[in-house]
Design an enzyme around this catalytic site. Sequence first.
Site, PDB file in Angstrom:
ATOM      1  N   HIS A 217      29.730  12.897  58.736  1.00  0.00           N
ATOM      2  CA  HIS A 217      30.121  13.769  57.964  1.00  0.00           C
ATOM      3  C   HIS A 217      28.795  14.474  57.447  1.00  0.00           C
ATOM      4  O   HIS A 217      28.786  15.858  56.517  1.00  0.00           O
ATOM      5  CB  HIS A 217      31.231  13.648  56.748  1.00  0.00           C
ATOM      6  CG  HIS A 217      32.378  13.580  57.467  1.00  0.00           C
ATOM      7  ND1 HIS A 217      33.059  13.928  58.312  1.00  0.00           N
ATOM      8  CD2 HIS A 217      33.323  12.499  56.459  1.00  0.00           C
ATOM      9  CE1 HIS A 217      33.842  12.613  58.638  1.00  0.00           C
ATOM     10  NE2 HIS A 217      34.776  11.864  57.529  1.00  0.00           N
ATOM     11  N   CYS A 339      43.834  14.178  59.927  1.00  0.00           N
ATOM     12  CA  CYS A 339      43.324  14.055  59.194  1.00  0.00           C
ATOM     13  C   CYS A 339      42.804  13.542  58.177  1.00  0.00           C
ATOM     14  O   CYS A 339      42.486  15.640  57.773  1.00  0.00           O
ATOM     15  CB  CYS A 339      41.613  13.792  59.799  1.00  0.00           C
ATOM     16  SG  CYS A 339      41.327  13.209  61.356  1.00  0.00           S
TER      17      CYS A 339
HETATM   18  N1  SAH Z   1      38.847   5.042  55.834  1.00  0.00           N
HETATM   19  C1  SAH Z   1      38.300   5.749  57.234  1.00  0.00           C
HETATM   20  C2  SAH Z   1      39.433   5.910  57.844  1.00  0.00           C
HETATM   21  C3  SAH Z   1      41.080   6.872  57.457  1.00  0.00           C
HETATM   22  S1  SAH Z   1      40.038   8.494  57.636  1.00  0.00           S
HETATM   23  C4  SAH Z   1      36.971   6.612  57.398  1.00  0.00           C
HETATM   24  O1  SAH Z   1      37.322   7.337  56.591  1.00  0.00           O
HETATM   25  O2  SAH Z   1      36.380   6.657  58.795  1.00  0.00           O
HETATM   26  C5  SAH Z   1      40.221   9.452  59.400  1.00  0.00           C
HETATM   27  C6  SAH Z   1      39.281  10.478  59.182  1.00  0.00           C
HETATM   28  O3  SAH Z   1      39.873  11.495  58.887  1.00  0.00           O
HETATM   29  C7  SAH Z   1      38.045  10.306  59.110  1.00  0.00           C
HETATM   30  O4  SAH Z   1      36.899  10.393  59.569  1.00  0.00           O
HETATM   31  C8  SAH Z   1      38.252  11.021  57.474  1.00  0.00           C
HETATM   32  O5  SAH Z   1      36.586  11.673  57.199  1.00  0.00           O
HETATM   33  C9  SAH Z   1      38.563  12.199  58.041  1.00  0.00           C
HETATM   34  N2  SAH Z   1      39.526  13.329  57.323  1.00  0.00           N
HETATM   35  C10 SAH Z   1      39.648  12.544  56.173  1.00  0.00           C
HETATM   36  N3  SAH Z   1      40.365  14.052  55.237  1.00  0.00           N
HETATM   37  C11 SAH Z   1      39.876  14.663  56.201  1.00  0.00           C
HETATM   38  C12 SAH Z   1      40.043  15.887  55.788  1.00  0.00           C
HETATM   39  N4  SAH Z   1      40.830  16.862  54.270  1.00  0.00           N
HETATM   40  N5  SAH Z   1      39.854  17.290  56.580  1.00  0.00           N
HETATM   41  C13 SAH Z   1      40.055  16.687  58.297  1.00  0.00           C
HETATM   42  N6  SAH Z   1      39.141  15.480  58.226  1.00  0.00           N
HETATM   43  C14 SAH Z   1      39.624  14.679  56.951  1.00  0.00           C
END
Ligand code: SAH
Length: 344
Positions: A217, A339
């Site tokens: 990110h 997500c």
């Molecule tokens: N904890 C792990 C898996 C769950 S989140 C992780 O963070 O990778 C799954 C994905 O959704 C991750 O890439 C996360 O960063 C993304 N995500 C979380 N909140 C989001 C949002 N508001 N908009 C877009 N992607 C998001």
Amino acid sequence: MQKKYLLDYEYKDLEKFISGIGLKPFRSRQIVKWVYQKRIESFMRCSDLPIDVREKLDSAFYLRAFKLHSRKKSIIDGTIRYNFLTRDNLHIPAVFLPQKGRNVACISSQAGCPVGCYFCQSGKTTLKRNLSKGEILEQIFQIEKDTGLKIDGVLFMGMGEPLLNYKNVTSAIKSILDHQQLGLGKKHVTISSIGIVPQINKLKEDQTGVRLAVSLHAPDDETRKKIVPEKMSYAVNSIMKAAISYSRTNKMRLTIEYMLISGLNETLLSAQKLVKLIRKHSNHKDNIQINLIPYNPTVNCSYKSPGEDEVEKFRNYLVKNKCLAIVRRAKGLDIGSACGQLGV
Ligand code: SAH
Ligand code: SF4
């Protein structure tokens, strides 16, 4: 004797346990076939087991721990968002994603999340507890029961940070990959992690072999600390080093998830820094895909989603610089299953 949750048992422990209740160890192979391959919900269906064995199993074990609390289907793309209730009344979200030729389950690993990323709905739900091995697997079985379809792809991208529930997640993965159990191929199982470096290294040493996606990110630590709480975040360089090493050892593609937030990490300078970071840690033989995820709005969060133009500009810069980058469009936006929207 209080009933035990059968799905929580690994094969070797099941063998031991059933010997303890007076059953022959070879029964465990039959039980595993019924429970994991045929997905039975009652031992009475085990037609090759004598009735007294079925009764013994029935008084020793329960097979399901979840109640279906709610279910919403997207009219846009057929995504289904589930909300399951555990025996101790915790809400666990999971999502069914119908994809080209594959039925994918996006499942949770924890009730809440201890990381608390500022952009993520799950992060706003404090950690209640880890899910058990059985609770992780049962999400797949419940989705199959509801849809009538066999799940053949699993994403650990629901609620929670899978690498902070390492033991139960890897134990569930063993069942998912085992040919005697769910029997999925390694490349159809993906763990997404915010980048817990020691656990990525452990996952590599343990030869779990599934696909890894890291939620990077940000192209530098300065930017990352604005979105991932600093005390839970590793340096971008150490995340990249661990992730590339994992992917090389397993000869598996590495996915870098990069969420684009307007005014925060979607500038040309960020794109330049990201390309530089990737070049620093990889060479042309590495198989890396960058998934660009436009930020999905969450409750009580002032971040803004980027416009189409911004997303395309960012992607074009990466592509021009020989990075494989795709834009991952939100699924199930009308039912809050995209997500980051999986809080409760
Ligand atoms: N904890 C792990 C898996 C769950 S989140 C992780 O963070 O990778 C799954 C994905 O959704 C991750 O890439 C996360 O960063 C993304 N995500 C979380 N909140 C989001 C949002 N508001 N908009 C877009 N992607 C998001
Ligand atoms: Fe937890 Fe992942 Fe959400 Fe961060 S993005 S709060 S690690 S679920």
